[in-house]
Scaffold this motif. Structure first.
Motif, PDB file in Angstrom:
ATOM      1  N   PHE A  25       7.125   3.959  12.714  1.00  0.00           N
ATOM      2  CA  PHE A  25       7.365   2.803  11.860  1.00  0.00           C
ATOM      3  C   PHE A  25       8.211   3.182  10.648  1.00  0.00           C
ATOM      4  CE2 PHE A  25       6.602  -0.350   8.626  1.00  0.00           C
ATOM      5  CZ  PHE A  25       6.534  -1.538   9.328  1.00  0.00           C
ATOM      6  N   ASP A  26       9.272   2.407  10.423  1.00  0.00           N
ATOM      7  CA  ASP A  26      10.180   2.622   9.291  1.00  0.00           C
ATOM      8  C   ASP A  26      10.402   1.254   8.631  1.00  0.00           C
ATOM      9  OD1 ASP A  26      12.565   2.768   7.694  1.00  0.00           O
ATOM     10  OD2 ASP A  26      13.120   4.618   8.725  1.00  0.00           O
ATOM     11  N   LEU A  27       9.857   1.074   7.444  1.00  0.00           N
ATOM     12  CA  LEU A  27       9.904  -0.229   6.787  1.00  0.00           C
ATOM     13  C   LEU A  27      11.331  -0.707   6.552  1.00  0.00           C
ATOM     14  CD1 LEU A  27       8.538  -2.632   5.394  1.00  0.00           C
ATOM     15  CD2 LEU A  27       8.449  -1.259   3.294  1.00  0.00           C
ATOM     16  N   GLU A  28      12.169   0.154   5.993  1.00  0.00           N
ATOM     17  CA  GLU A  28      13.542  -0.257   5.692  1.00  0.00           C
ATOM     18  C   GLU A  28      14.299  -0.608   6.968  1.00  0.00           C
ATOM     19  OE1 GLU A  28      14.496  -0.876   2.735  1.00  0.00           O
ATOM     20  OE2 GLU A  28      12.665  -0.083   1.830  1.00  0.00           O
ATOM     21  N   LEU A  48       0.818  -1.208   0.000  1.00  0.00           N
ATOM     22  CA  LEU A  48       0.000   0.000   0.000  1.00  0.00           C
ATOM     23  C   LEU A  48       0.853   1.261   0.000  1.00  0.00           C
ATOM     24  CD1 LEU A  48      -2.748  -1.168   2.506  1.00  0.00           C
ATOM     25  CD2 LEU A  48      -2.807  -1.214   0.012  1.00  0.00           C
ATOM     26  N   GLU A  49       2.156   1.066   0.226  1.00  0.00           N
ATOM     27  CA  GLU A  49       3.148   2.144   0.140  1.00  0.00           C
ATOM     28  C   GLU A  49       2.843   3.314   1.081  1.00  0.00           C
ATOM     29  OE1 GLU A  49       4.985   2.052  -4.179  1.00  0.00           O
ATOM     30  OE2 GLU A  49       2.798   2.209  -4.331  1.00  0.00           O
ATOM     31  N   LYS A  50       2.435   2.965   2.294  1.00  0.00           N
ATOM     32  CA  LYS A  50       2.248   3.972   3.348  1.00  0.00           C
ATOM     33  C   LYS A  50       2.376   3.290   4.701  1.00  0.00           C
ATOM     34  CE  LYS A  50      -1.891   5.212   2.059  1.00  0.00           C
ATOM     35  NZ  LYS A  50      -3.228   5.857   2.055  1.00  0.00           N
ATOM     36  N   GLY A  51       2.837   4.054   5.688  1.00  0.00           N
ATOM     37  CA  GLY A  51       3.032   3.497   7.013  1.00  0.00           C
ATOM     38  C   GLY A  51       1.741   3.441   7.801  1.00  0.00           C
ATOM     39  N   PRO A  52       1.743   2.727   8.933  1.00  0.00           N
ATOM     40  CA  PRO A  52       0.541   2.612   9.763  1.00  0.00           C
ATOM     41  C   PRO A  52       0.200   3.926  10.453  1.00  0.00           C
ATOM     42  CG  PRO A  52       2.415   1.570  10.847  1.00  0.00           C
ATOM     43  CD  PRO A  52       2.879   1.947   9.477  1.00  0.00           C
ATOM     44  N   SER A  53      -1.070   4.260  10.461  1.00  0.00           N
ATOM     45  CA  SER A  53      -1.503   5.524  11.063  1.00  0.00           C
ATOM     46  C   SER A  53      -1.318   5.530  12.572  1.00  0.00           C
ATOM     47  CB  SER A  53      -2.979   5.775  10.732  1.00  0.00           C
ATOM     48  OG  SER A  53      -3.793   4.718  11.225  1.00  0.00           O
TER      49      SER A  53
END
Length: 244
Positions: A222-225, A212-217
């Protein structure tokens, strides 16, 4: 006269949109696919399938509830999967075999598109590889009652936008703090509540953020990488400690 859209045109547009979404999913997962990179880590292996379904342009994840007959984690929500078998060629084969045994999902009904960074479970210790696959939307689950008591579907965007998520910061000694998640999902059809936590919740969240290319609200930190790097470092550190 105003132009009208026939059922055939609508079906054609829907098929085109699904094809485009499939292509997008594959392109994204290809950036995170680890392949067989961790196959030589000297730990017992297991795999889970993250089964994606596309319905009316929206992405869903299929999840199961473990049978109360099972010794380990009875009644827990999880993805289809299990331990590596000597006859399994690789992590993908394990995930596919276990999915067929648990919910009747045949190899011809799922398109495997990649493997994500594995997790290490604590008790018992396993290296668990998440395998991502797109399941045909015509698939009808046939739960094996000895292993699965329920199958349900969760919209992928639930995992990044819900208010029903609890954040848990755990000390994973000797590796430091690690953030975990716990969701309460109510199925729209059955009105049943499902408790999604642990490895299952983390795998669902990571996949959701990727696609979805967005972080959790609900988690501004939160940092995916960074999350992926932390998981890779955890495997490396664990592997090094086991050699001491």
């Amino acid at each position: 006269m105003p132009a009208t859209t026939s059922d055939g045109d609508h079906a054609e547009d829907q098929a085109g949109n699904e094809l485009s979404l499939r292509k997008k999913i594959k392109n994204i997962i290809s950036r995170y696919d680890v392949g067989s990179r961790y196959s030589n880590v000297p730990l017992q292996k297991a795999s889970i399938l993250l089964p994606l379904l596309i319905r009316q342009g929206r992405l869903y994840l299929l999840l199961t509830v473990r049978s109360m007959k099972l010794k380990n984690m009875p009644g827990d929500v999880c993805f289809p999967g299990g331990r590596w078998d000597p006859e399994d060629q690789d992590d993908v084969a394990t995930a596919v075999r276990e999915s067929e045994e648990e919910i009747g999902l045949s190899r011809s009904q799922v398109e495997i598109i990649g493997r994500l960074v594995p997790y290490i479970t604590k008790s018992p210790v396993y290296l668990v590889t998440p395998v991502v696959g797109i399941v045909e939307d015509t698939f009808e689950p046939l739960p094996n009652p000895n292993e699965v008591t329920a199958v349900f579907y969760v919209p992928l965007d639930f995992f990044i936008s819900t208010d029903h998520c609890t954040l848990l910061d755990l000390n994973m000694h000797p590796f430091g703090m690690f953030r975990m998640y716990r969701y309460i999902y109510q199925d729209a059809e059955t009105r049943k509540d499902f408790n999604i936590w642990g490895l299952t919740a983390n795998a669902a969240l990571l996949l959701s953020v990727m696609l979805l290319e967005k972080g959790p609200s609900f988690d501004q930190e939160f940092d995916l990488e960074k999350r992926i790097q932390t998981s890779e470092k955890f495997i490396l550190d664990y592997n090094n400690l086991s050699k001491l």
